[in-house]
Design a protein around this motif. Structure first.
Motif, PDB file in Angstrom:
ATOM      1  N   LEU A 110     -13.258  25.197 -12.071  1.00  0.00           N
ATOM      2  CA  LEU A 110     -13.414  26.325 -13.171  1.00  0.00           C
ATOM      3  C   LEU A 110     -12.235  24.753 -14.379  1.00  0.00           C
ATOM      4  O   LEU A 110     -13.278  24.479 -15.777  1.00  0.00           O
ATOM      5  CB  LEU A 110     -12.207  26.909 -13.869  1.00  0.00           C
ATOM      6  CG  LEU A 110     -12.713  27.822 -14.834  1.00  0.00           C
ATOM      7  CD1 LEU A 110     -13.903  28.062 -15.698  1.00  0.00           C
ATOM      8  CD2 LEU A 110     -12.210  29.290 -14.895  1.00  0.00           C
ATOM      9  N   LEU A 111     -11.420  24.430 -14.131  1.00  0.00           N
ATOM     10  CA  LEU A 111     -10.776  23.531 -15.045  1.00  0.00           C
ATOM     11  C   LEU A 111     -11.128  22.313 -15.383  1.00  0.00           C
ATOM     12  O   LEU A 111     -11.418  21.753 -16.033  1.00  0.00           O
ATOM     13  CB  LEU A 111      -9.102  23.301 -14.510  1.00  0.00           C
ATOM     14  CG  LEU A 111      -8.190  24.793 -15.018  1.00  0.00           C
ATOM     15  CD1 LEU A 111      -6.988  24.939 -14.384  1.00  0.00           C
ATOM     16  CD2 LEU A 111      -8.425  25.139 -16.159  1.00  0.00           C
ATOM     17  N   ASN A 112     -11.765  21.811 -14.000  1.00  0.00           N
ATOM     18  CA  ASN A 112     -12.733  20.806 -13.531  1.00  0.00           C
ATOM     19  C   ASN A 112     -13.862  20.847 -14.692  1.00  0.00           C
ATOM     20  O   ASN A 112     -14.494  19.599 -14.939  1.00  0.00           O
ATOM     21  CB  ASN A 112     -12.885  20.310 -12.294  1.00  0.00           C
ATOM     22  CG  ASN A 112     -13.748  19.055 -12.402  1.00  0.00           C
ATOM     23  OD1 ASN A 112     -14.635  19.163 -12.312  1.00  0.00           O
ATOM     24  ND2 ASN A 112     -12.721  18.002 -11.500  1.00  0.00           N
ATOM     25  N   ARG A 113     -14.672  22.204 -14.519  1.00  0.00           N
ATOM     26  CA  ARG A 113     -15.481  22.023 -15.325  1.00  0.00           C
ATOM     27  C   ARG A 113     -15.159  22.341 -17.024  1.00  0.00           C
ATOM     28  O   ARG A 113     -15.832  21.851 -18.065  1.00  0.00           O
ATOM     29  CB  ARG A 113     -16.833  23.268 -15.586  1.00  0.00           C
ATOM     30  CG  ARG A 113     -17.124  23.548 -16.131  1.00  0.00           C
ATOM     31  CD  ARG A 113     -18.630  23.169 -15.566  1.00  0.00           C
ATOM     32  NE  ARG A 113     -19.280  22.456 -14.260  1.00  0.00           N
ATOM     33  CZ  ARG A 113     -19.769  23.018 -14.156  1.00  0.00           C
ATOM     34  NH1 ARG A 113     -20.576  24.106 -14.273  1.00  0.00           N
ATOM     35  NH2 ARG A 113     -20.258  22.449 -13.175  1.00  0.00           N
ATOM     36  N   MET A 114     -14.376  22.511 -17.266  1.00  0.00           N
ATOM     37  CA  MET A 114     -14.113  22.430 -19.089  1.00  0.00           C
ATOM     38  C   MET A 114     -13.539  20.775 -19.208  1.00  0.00           C
ATOM     39  O   MET A 114     -13.592  21.230 -20.428  1.00  0.00           O
ATOM     40  CB  MET A 114     -12.973  23.267 -18.970  1.00  0.00           C
ATOM     41  CG  MET A 114     -13.396  24.863 -19.008  1.00  0.00           C
ATOM     42  SD  MET A 114     -11.871  26.431 -18.923  1.00  0.00           S
ATOM     43  CE  MET A 114     -11.224  25.954 -20.618  1.00  0.00           C
TER      44      MET A 114
END
Length: 167
Positions: free
Chosen positions: A78-82
């Motif tokens: 999720l952090l990578n996607r953000m």
């Protein structure tokens, strides 16, 4: 199989290296959760284990370790996607939907486990219903999502090894 199990190629790819550990933890977390689920079913029907199992039961320990891996991997992805790294390609809505469903499966799975202790039985049942619905959605959308990438990428890696003569 070793390349897949260790996500070795993610480490050698400049674009994908930041996603390696999130994918690794998520993959092994789902494998661990599937193993724990299978063991509980076998224990129920073959060993006559009474449910719910105590938290100290080996099957529960496997499931809870898998849950930790799923949460960590899901948060990392999720952090990578953000971060929206444009080198990795454009994100489409369906990618975000798929990640959302995966995270919903993880969160409701953890809440289902915690709900046995923390929530009223009716609330725990509703959370479990949402969890099973999210799992159904995950499997139903398998051929149309990045989840199918597991099959396609595995076949591509096998083909590459066969063509290059590496075994």
């Amino acid at each position: 199989l070793t390349d897949i199990a260790t996500h070795k190629r993610f480490g050698s790819c400049d674009v994908g290296s930041s996603r390696r550990w999130g994918h690794f933890l998520l993959m092994w977390g789902f494998i661990g959760a599937a193993i724990a689920t299978g063991l509980v079913v076998l224990g129920m029907y073959l060993l006559g284990d009474a449910l719910p199992l105590p938290l100290s039961h080996p099957f529960k320990i496997i499931g809870n370790v898998a849950a930790v891996m799923l949460v960590l991997g899901g948060v990392m992805l999720l952090l990578n996607r953000m971060e929206e790294d444009e080198r990795a390609g454009a994100t489409i809505a369906y990618d975000s939907f798929f990640l959302g469903v995966v995270l919903l499966v993880v969160v409701t799975g953890v809440l289902t486990e915690a709900g046995r202790i923390l929530f009223e039985p009716a609330m725990a049942c509703w959370i479990y219903i949402v969890h099973l619905s999210a799992v159904l959605c995950l499997f139903y959308t398998f051929p149309y999502s990045k989840f199918a990438h597991m099959v396609y990428r595995t076949l591509a890696m096998v083909h590459e090894k066969m063509v290059s003569g590496n075994k």
